[in-house]
Design an enzyme around this catalytic site. Structure first.
Site, PDB file in Angstrom:
ATOM      1  N   GLU A 403      56.232   5.064  19.578  1.00 29.91           N
ATOM      2  CA  GLU A 403      55.584   4.110  20.485  1.00 29.91           C
ATOM      3  C   GLU A 403      55.517   2.707  19.898  1.00 29.91           C
ATOM      4  O   GLU A 403      54.932   1.815  20.493  1.00 29.91           O
ATOM      5  CB  GLU A 403      54.185   4.614  20.886  1.00 29.91           C
ATOM      6  CG  GLU A 403      53.304   5.056  19.735  1.00 29.91           C
ATOM      7  CD  GLU A 403      51.990   5.687  20.183  1.00 29.91           C
ATOM      8  OE1 GLU A 403      51.608   5.556  21.356  1.00 29.91           O
ATOM      9  OE2 GLU A 403      51.329   6.312  19.334  1.00 29.91           O
ATOM     10  N   ASP A 427      52.228   2.709  25.064  1.00 30.47           N
ATOM     11  CA  ASP A 427      52.220   1.703  24.003  1.00 30.47           C
ATOM     12  C   ASP A 427      53.597   1.098  23.802  1.00 30.47           C
ATOM     13  O   ASP A 427      53.713  -0.104  23.568  1.00 30.47           O
ATOM     14  CB  ASP A 427      51.730   2.323  22.688  1.00 30.47           C
ATOM     15  CG  ASP A 427      50.219   2.340  22.630  1.00 30.47           C
ATOM     16  OD1 ASP A 427      49.612   1.316  22.963  1.00 30.47           O
ATOM     17  OD2 ASP A 427      49.652   3.387  22.279  1.00 30.47           O
ATOM     18  N   CYS A 474      55.373  11.692  26.476  1.00 29.82           N
ATOM     19  CA  CYS A 474      54.016  12.039  26.919  1.00 29.82           C
ATOM     20  C   CYS A 474      53.275  10.821  27.469  1.00 29.82           C
ATOM     21  O   CYS A 474      52.096  10.892  27.743  1.00 29.82           O
ATOM     22  CB  CYS A 474      53.229  12.710  25.801  1.00 29.82           C
ATOM     23  SG  CYS A 474      52.896  11.634  24.408  1.00 29.82           S
TER      24      CYS A 474
END
Ligand code: PEP
Ligand code: MG
Length: 512
Positions: A403, A427, A474
């Site tokens: 991320e 992110d 995710c």
């Protein structure tokens, strides 16, 4: 009347509007400052008997620092609402810069106390967050502390003026199957209005007419017919693409598994920490992780280690004030800076591993050296648990959240050190696009579907596959069918979804 939202999360919710009002500096004043303080003092005195948080709020209310600051702003010509808001800003910025853990942890409490005073002054005080069953909570903005003070089982939807679908509040709501409509003109909604929130269409019906009701019902039937549960894993072009659920508590795990999830792709442990008033003990954590593992059976339970920092603060975990918290000590950085606390969590996860198929997921990885350091701590925990004669999973897989831009461009080195990758597009998007995920002023730039983010995703998947490991996602973007199609083309191995209702829908999309 139907109002369009700027963004929304999927699902339906209906009920009476419950407006969370925090006062309006331009509004009329229905009581004096003294009356507002008196009313608030009475409420807090009752609540503080059972709850220390309210005792702390009472202390803040009675602290001359607050009343002096308000006096100063009134003397400067501000109206009472403005004076309370300015006093709050003064104290918050002062506390944030003081090198005192206790005072820094009080910032949110000060904001809460001031918000309630402002609401009382404006005559729209809605009490402690005591939500009637089946409410649609309508607010300018919802803070993480608001949700921790609400019984979410009574909330059927959230409607807000500000916020983004990747804000943590939205994620918590989504994981409970509560739709959120954001960017809504909430001035069109009065307390007690009948609302129907159609998160799938991004619409909020206010006191709907018969005609509007039948149109909404038709759309809902189409949507529900798409939600038939598929238990088995599905394939895309001959390769299995697992559809996992995201979870923040054991209840979420149960919901995802009941919706046909192939496991849990991200168990967000901060929720465990946010629900507690002090750092949860190893035993408390172990019991939660064990119960979640048991619910998953032989399917994976991916436990993400504490991703605290950024906009997720725990009052009992002191952190230095930071100018750029999202670029500061968060995720694995904070864990490595607090190895004692981190090891409590690692021990709990390792022990839960002997009850199922548990994996460890490390957030905010920037360098492969961080993984080395995490592994050293895991080995230390294993040594301690063996010496204590406690059961644990000796070969627990360790994965990295990808991320940060560094974990994209130095991804091969990280991939060599872990057993799997999980892409955190919430992110990744903010760091690649240099656009704060919670700032509506840059929401046009904050777009996971931007070519820059898509290119990064392709690099991440290639890095993983070259190293012989799997890459899943995710982040919230996985729930967007259009983005899911791109991910499938890019060779993604799993999608992990926060809204359990999207699990069958996504399995059907992959199969198609
Ligand atoms: C992400 O960044 O995509 C993610 C899943 O983590 P969080 O939203 O908790 O930062
Ligand atoms: Mg993240």
């Amino acid at each position: 009347m139907i109002i369009k939202s700027v963004a929304s999360t999927s699902g339906y919710g209906s009920g009476k509007a419950f407006r969370l009002c925090r006062g309006d500096a331009a509004g009329t004043h229905v009581m004096s400052i003294d009356e507002a303080f008196k009313a608030e003092r009475e409420r807090l005195s009752v609540l503080s008997v059972e709850n220390d948080i309210f005792a702390a709020h009472l202390e803040i209310l009675d602290d001359p620092m607050l009343s002096d600051a308000i006096e100063e702003h009134l003397a400067g010509g501000e109206n009472p609402l403005e004076a309370v808001a300015s006093a709050c800003d003064d104290i918050v910025s002062m506390f944030s810069s003081i090198d005192d853990e206790y005072l820094r942890a009080r910032v949110d409490d000060v904001k809460d106390v001031c918000r309630n005073i402002e609401s009382r002054l404006a005559g729209n005080f809605s009490g402690s967050l005591d939500i009637p069953e089946g409410s649609v909570v309508v607010a300018d903005e919802i803070f993480p502390s608001d949700t921790s003070r609400m019984d979410l089982s009574k909330v059927s939807a959230f409607v807000t003026r500000k916020g983004s679908v990747t804000s943590h509040v939205c994620i918590i709501a989504t994981s409970r199957g509560i739709p959120v409509a954001l960017g809504v003109d909430i001035d069109m909604i009065a307390d007690g209005d009948n609302l129907i929130v159609n998160g799938n269409a991004g619409e909020v019906a206010v006191n709907p007419t018969e005609d509007e009701l039948s149109k909404l019902a038709e759309r809902r039937i189409v949507n529900e017919s798409e939600s038939e549960i598929i238990q088995e894993p599905v394939e895309y072009q001959g390769h299995i693409v697992n559809v996992y659920g995201n979870a923040g508590c054991v209840e979420d795990v149960a919901k995802a598994m009941a919706a046909g999830a192939d496991g849990i792709g991200r168990f967000r442990t901060e929720v465990v920490f946010m629900r507690s008033e002090e750092f949860p003990t190893e035993e408390e954590q172990f019991e939660i992780y064990r119960d979640a593992a048991l619910l998953c059976g032989d399917k994976p339970l991916t436990i993400r280690t504490m991703d605290i920092g950024g906009d997720k603060k725990m009052p009992y975990l002191s952190t230095e004030p930071e100018d750029n918290p999202f670029l500061g000590v968060r995720g694995v950085r904070l864990c490595l800076a607090n190895p004692g606390l981190f090891k409590i969590q690692l021990r709990a996860i390792l022990r839960a591993g002997s009850y199922g198929n548990v994996r460890i997921l490390v957030p905010m990885v920037t360098t492969s050296a961080e993984i080395d350091r995490v592994r050293v701590l895991i080995e230390e925990c294993k040594g301690e648990l063996s010496a204590e004669g406690k059961e644990f999973d000796n070969s627990i897989p360790v994965g990295a959240m990808v991320e940060t831009p560094a974990s994209v461009f130095a991804g091969r080195a990280i991939a060599e050190k872990v057993e799997f990758f999980s892409i955190g597009t919430n992110d990744l998007t903010q760091y690649i696009m240099a656009a704060d995920r919670g700032n509506s002023g840059v929401s046009i730039l904050y777009n996971p579907k931007d070519i820059a983010v898509k290119n990064a995703v392709e690099v991440i998947v290639a890095n993983a596959h070259e190293a012989g490991i799997k890459a899943g996602i995710c982040g919230e973007a996985a729930s967007d069918p259009e983005f899911a199609e791109f991910l499938l083309e890019a060779g993604i191995d799993s999608l992990s979804l926060s809204d359990p209702r999207m699990i069958p829908v996504t399995k059907r999309l992959i199969r198609r």
